[in-house]
Design a protein around this motif. Structure first.
Motif, PDB file in Angstrom:
ATOM      1  N   PRO A  17       0.834  -1.200   0.000  1.00 40.54           N
ATOM      2  CA  PRO A  17       0.000   0.000   0.000  1.00 40.54           C
ATOM      3  C   PRO A  17       0.869   1.251   0.000  1.00 40.54           C
ATOM      4  N   GLN A  18       0.421   2.301  -0.690  1.00 42.94           N
ATOM      5  CA  GLN A  18       1.190   3.543  -0.737  1.00 42.94           C
ATOM      6  C   GLN A  18       0.511   4.679   0.010  1.00 42.94           C
ATOM      7  N   HIS A  19      -0.803   4.739  -0.041  1.00 44.38           N
ATOM      8  CA  HIS A  19      -1.484   5.829   0.647  1.00 44.38           C
ATOM      9  C   HIS A  19      -1.459   5.570   2.159  1.00 44.38           C
ATOM     10  N   PRO A  20      -1.156   6.598   2.952  1.00 43.69           N
ATOM     11  CA  PRO A  20      -1.090   6.379   4.414  1.00 43.69           C
ATOM     12  C   PRO A  20      -2.399   5.842   4.994  1.00 43.69           C
ATOM     13  N   GLU A  65       0.176   5.385  14.844  1.00 42.95           N
ATOM     14  CA  GLU A  65       0.777   6.380  13.969  1.00 42.95           C
ATOM     15  C   GLU A  65      -0.227   7.419  13.496  1.00 42.95           C
ATOM     16  N   LEU A  66      -1.514   7.113  13.554  1.00 42.47           N
ATOM     17  CA  LEU A  66      -2.509   8.092  13.121  1.00 42.47           C
ATOM     18  C   LEU A  66      -2.542   9.234  14.128  1.00 42.47           C
ATOM     19  N   ARG A  67      -2.618  10.442  13.618  1.00 45.13           N
ATOM     20  CA  ARG A  67      -2.585  11.580  14.528  1.00 45.13           C
ATOM     21  C   ARG A  67      -3.930  11.798  15.194  1.00 45.13           C
ATOM     22  N   ARG A 111      -5.457  13.404  10.150  1.00 46.22           N
ATOM     23  CA  ARG A 111      -5.132  12.113  10.758  1.00 46.22           C
ATOM     24  C   ARG A 111      -3.818  11.541  10.233  1.00 46.22           C
ATOM     25  N   CYS A 112      -3.283  12.163   9.206  1.00 45.79           N
ATOM     26  CA  CYS A 112      -2.217  11.520   8.438  1.00 45.79           C
ATOM     27  C   CYS A 112      -0.857  11.596   9.127  1.00 45.79           C
ATOM     28  N   PRO A 113      -0.162  10.475   9.243  1.00 43.94           N
ATOM     29  CA  PRO A 113       1.177  10.507   9.856  1.00 43.94           C
ATOM     30  C   PRO A 113       2.216  11.214   8.974  1.00 43.94           C
TER      31      PRO A 113
END
Lengths: 350, 354
Positions: free
Chosen positions: A245-248, A273-275, A294-296
């Motif tokens: 997978p590439q998308h966080p 890891e999710l903010r 939410r993205c790390p």
């Protein structure tokens, strides 16, 4: 790829509610070809079902088009529309609610056939119903034909639902969480049956699920599109999307799966890891990339300006500013995947 | 600690279906649960796992009844009590103080017209003896509990259930269950119907809470991934009986009952390659028409004529301390195994070179 049977272009669906406009689907481009599987995955409220309902012609999209065999369904004549409705069938999530409790299996299966005058005698319609039950592995058919839904288990009911949709010899089946209410072992056997129908009858599938394992199992030779807040954020061949997978967001989803192995399970800690744990509201979407709170990988200035375009990257379509920029820097070498996977499909262009 | 916190012997639970008719939903369950353990009850719908879970707290619906057996708890003060002979008042004191339940379906477990703070008030006032719970005391305690599950008390306490998301409700429900510091917590499908990322969050918080409060946990699930994640011990149920029990490692690495093996083989993995999966043929039997002998024989690939004769008892395969003994109720257990190779613990990758 052969010509798609069903093609969604720029599909948008905005619901007008008391609390304001809810953009449930915000511009989705997807295709389903004969004998192909396209799996839509994502959390509740991401627009999977809304997309599926629009694709089946159950709702009129507020923007974009749904084309059936190249023709816009909104501009169809009554006869063409009837043909579209026949060829695209919908299987609902809840096998208990989807069958009329006062009708026998026979009556349910043949209602469409009788309505469309596809059978001329009682004997013929019984034969046809029995044939449909055999297709979905409910054998011997005689022991099911005169049953009522309450006499069947959930798995058997869902098979009756599949058989009913097959009565119209569909070209595309839209399955909305059709296996999520079934027990594990029943789920596998229904998926195996659906896979056989795809191979033998060349039926295309738009398959909606929140369960990545189901998506991987059913769409291994097809494609997966991951949706987040009404937009597709990653779309490509299943082995690549699941294995690498590439998308966080996709990474977070895959990392969150519980595997049936006590040693492996203890090693997974991806959500840390999710903010931000909670999904934002559709009525108050974040600016820029809607995943940025939410993205790390979030980078101020880069991610909160505009929504990243869904562009070909790493052999798939991907909507992420950070990955797109890093791709430009490193000349195509992606972030290493957290898990191993069989990425056999070498190249794929979106 | 040597003696178990909960000791179940030969438990049988039946539901009345007519004036003189009953169906047996759970039978012959023996179980010893030790302090701090977590046990997963797994099986398909209708296998009796929820009935057993409710029975452990004597919370069965009116039509259900524990028809035989014993249910002994070691209480906080060190004495023992049999739940089945307990009167109404001691039972009220027992629940929530000694053992609590997190019911299935977080969406519907709260009263929709009561604020979250009122749920805490009701519980604390009803079950905590010898203490007056003022409004302020309730708010303080509830706030503290909500913070342990990382919820904001100012946001959650004055809210009605519909104002919270599914994950928030489930976390509030867990906070409510541990309000009186119970020794045993029974959770029925704690993550079902929640989104994947929310599920993961609940799992992590249950890990943390267990470490912090040291309660013993029984959780009911059909999700084997969740069982692998949270359980030290697993008991597989089929047609109302425990057919295999053992440590999570024993069960997931080397199941010895064909039903357990079938369940594990049917789980779709996300990591690695895509194996072709086999389902367990057929459907679980109706409680009204239970097959004779081993109830699983009509669906079992290993079944022989012998399997149809008598019910099969649990057979000890490996002695382990603290109730971790691996036992399976199968005449052919030496032939049972997994279809796919187990992964090696270090790398988390498949041992075969895929």
């Amino acid at each position: 790829m052969s010509d798609p049977i069903l093609k969604l272009s720029g599909l948008e669906q905005v619901f007008d509610t008391k609390r304001g406009k809810v953009p449930a689907v915000g511009g989705v481009d997807l295709e389903v070809g004969p004998g192909k599987v396209l799996c839509l995955v994502g959390e509740s409220g991401c627009g999977k079902t809304t997309t599926a309902r629009a694709a089946a012609g159950l709702t009129r999209p507020t923007g974009g088009t749904v084309a059936f065999r190249g023709k816009d369904t909104a501009a169809m004549s009554a006869a063409e529309r009837q043909e579209f409705r026949r060829a695209v069938q919908y299987i609902h999530q809840d096998p208990y609610a989807a069958l009329n409790p006062t009708r026998t299996v026979y009556s349910t299966l043949t209602a469409g056939l009788r309505r469309h005058r596809k059978v001329s005698s009682k004997a013929e319609s019984r034969d046809k119903a029995a044939e449909l039950l055999r297709l979905v592995d409910l054998t011997p058919p005689e022991s099911y034909l005169d049953s009522y839904p309450h006499q069947l288990s959930g798995g058997q009911r869902q098979r009756v639902n599949v058989a009913r949709s097959l009565a119209m010899t569909p070209e595309v089946l839209i399955c909305d969480e059709s296996t999520s209410m079934l027990d594990v072992s029943i789920r596998v056997s229904l998926l195996n049956t659906l896979g056989r129908l795809r191979d033998e009858l060349d039926v295309g599938f738009l398959f909606i699920t929140h369960d990545l394992a189901v998506a991987k199992y059913f769409a291994w030779e097809g494609e997966i599109a991951v949706m987040y807040l009404g937009k597709v954020v990653e779309h490509g061949p299943t082995p690549q999307v699941i294995g690498d997978p590439q998308h966080p967001y996709t990474k977070a989803l895959i990392g969150a799966v519980c595997e049936p192995d006590p040693d492996l399970a203890r090693a997974n800690r991806a959500v840390d890891e999710l903010r931000e744990a909670d999904i934002p509201s559709l009525t108050d979407l974040p600016s820029g990339c809607t995943f940025h709170p939410r993205c790390p990988l979030y980078e101020p200035g880069l991610c909160d300006g505009r929504f990243p375009p869904l562009q070909p990257l790493h052999g798939r379509r991907l909507a992420c500013h950070v990955v797109a920029r890093d791709q430009g820097r490193t000349g195509g070498r992606g972030v290493p995947a957290r898990r191993d996977g069989g990425g056999q499909v070498a190249s794929w262009s979106g | 600690m040597t003696d178990p916190i909960l000791s179940v012997r030969d438990l049988e639970i039946a539901y009345r279906t007519g004036r003189k008719e009953k169906v047996t939903a759970v039978s012959g369950v023996d179980l010893d649960l030790y302090q701090g353990q977590s046990l997963a009850l797994v099986g398909e719908s209708g296998c009796g796992k929820t009935t057993l879970g409710l029975g452990l707290l004597r919370l069965l619906p009116k039509l259900g009844e524990i028809t035989s057996g014993s249910l002994r708890y070691r209480l906080k003060d060190g004495t023992h009590a049999d739940l089945l002979t307990m009167g109404k008042e001691p039972l009220r004191r027992f629940r929530w103080n000694e053992a609590a339940m997190v019911f299935q379906g977080a969406m519907n477990a709260f009263n929709p017209v009561a604020r979250i703070v009122d749920h805490f008030a009701d519980t604390l006032r009803d079950h905590a003896d010898g203490k007056r719970w003022t409004k302020r005391a309730v708010e303080a305690r509830a706030g503290e509990l909500l913070e342990t599950v990382r919820l904001d008390p100012d946001r959650v306490l004055p809210s009605f259930p519909h104002e919270l998301s599914g994950g928030m409700k489930q976390r509030a429900l867990i906070a409510l269950a541990i309000a009186l510091d119970p020794q045993v917590l029974v959770l029925d499908e704690p993550t079902t119907a929640l989104d994947l990322l929310t599920q993961r969050q609940i799992v992590q918080q249950l890990h943390e809470l267990r470490q912090r409060f040291g309660f013993t946990m029984v959780f009911i699930t059909h999700d084997l991934g969740l069982a692998a994640e949270l359980a030290d011990r697993v008991a597989t149920m089929y047609a109302g009986r425990v057919v295999e029990t053992g440590s999570a490692r024993d069960i997931f690495k080397g199941p010895k009952h064909p039903y357990t093996a079938g369940l594990i083989n049917a789980v779709m993995p996300v990591a690695g390659d895509r194996p072709a999966l086999e389902s367990i043929p057929g459907y679980p039997p109706s409680l009204k028409a239970m097959p004779g002998g081993c109830a699983f024989h009509p669906r079992c690939a290993f079944a022989t004529a012998e399997c149809k004769l008598d019910p099969v008892a649990l057979d000890v395969l490996a002695e382990r301390p603290q109730g971790m003994t691996h036992a399976a109720a199968c005449l052919h257990h030496e032939r049972v195994g997994l279809a796919r190779p187990a992964r090696s613990p270090e790398s988390g990758k498949e041992t075969s070179d895929v």
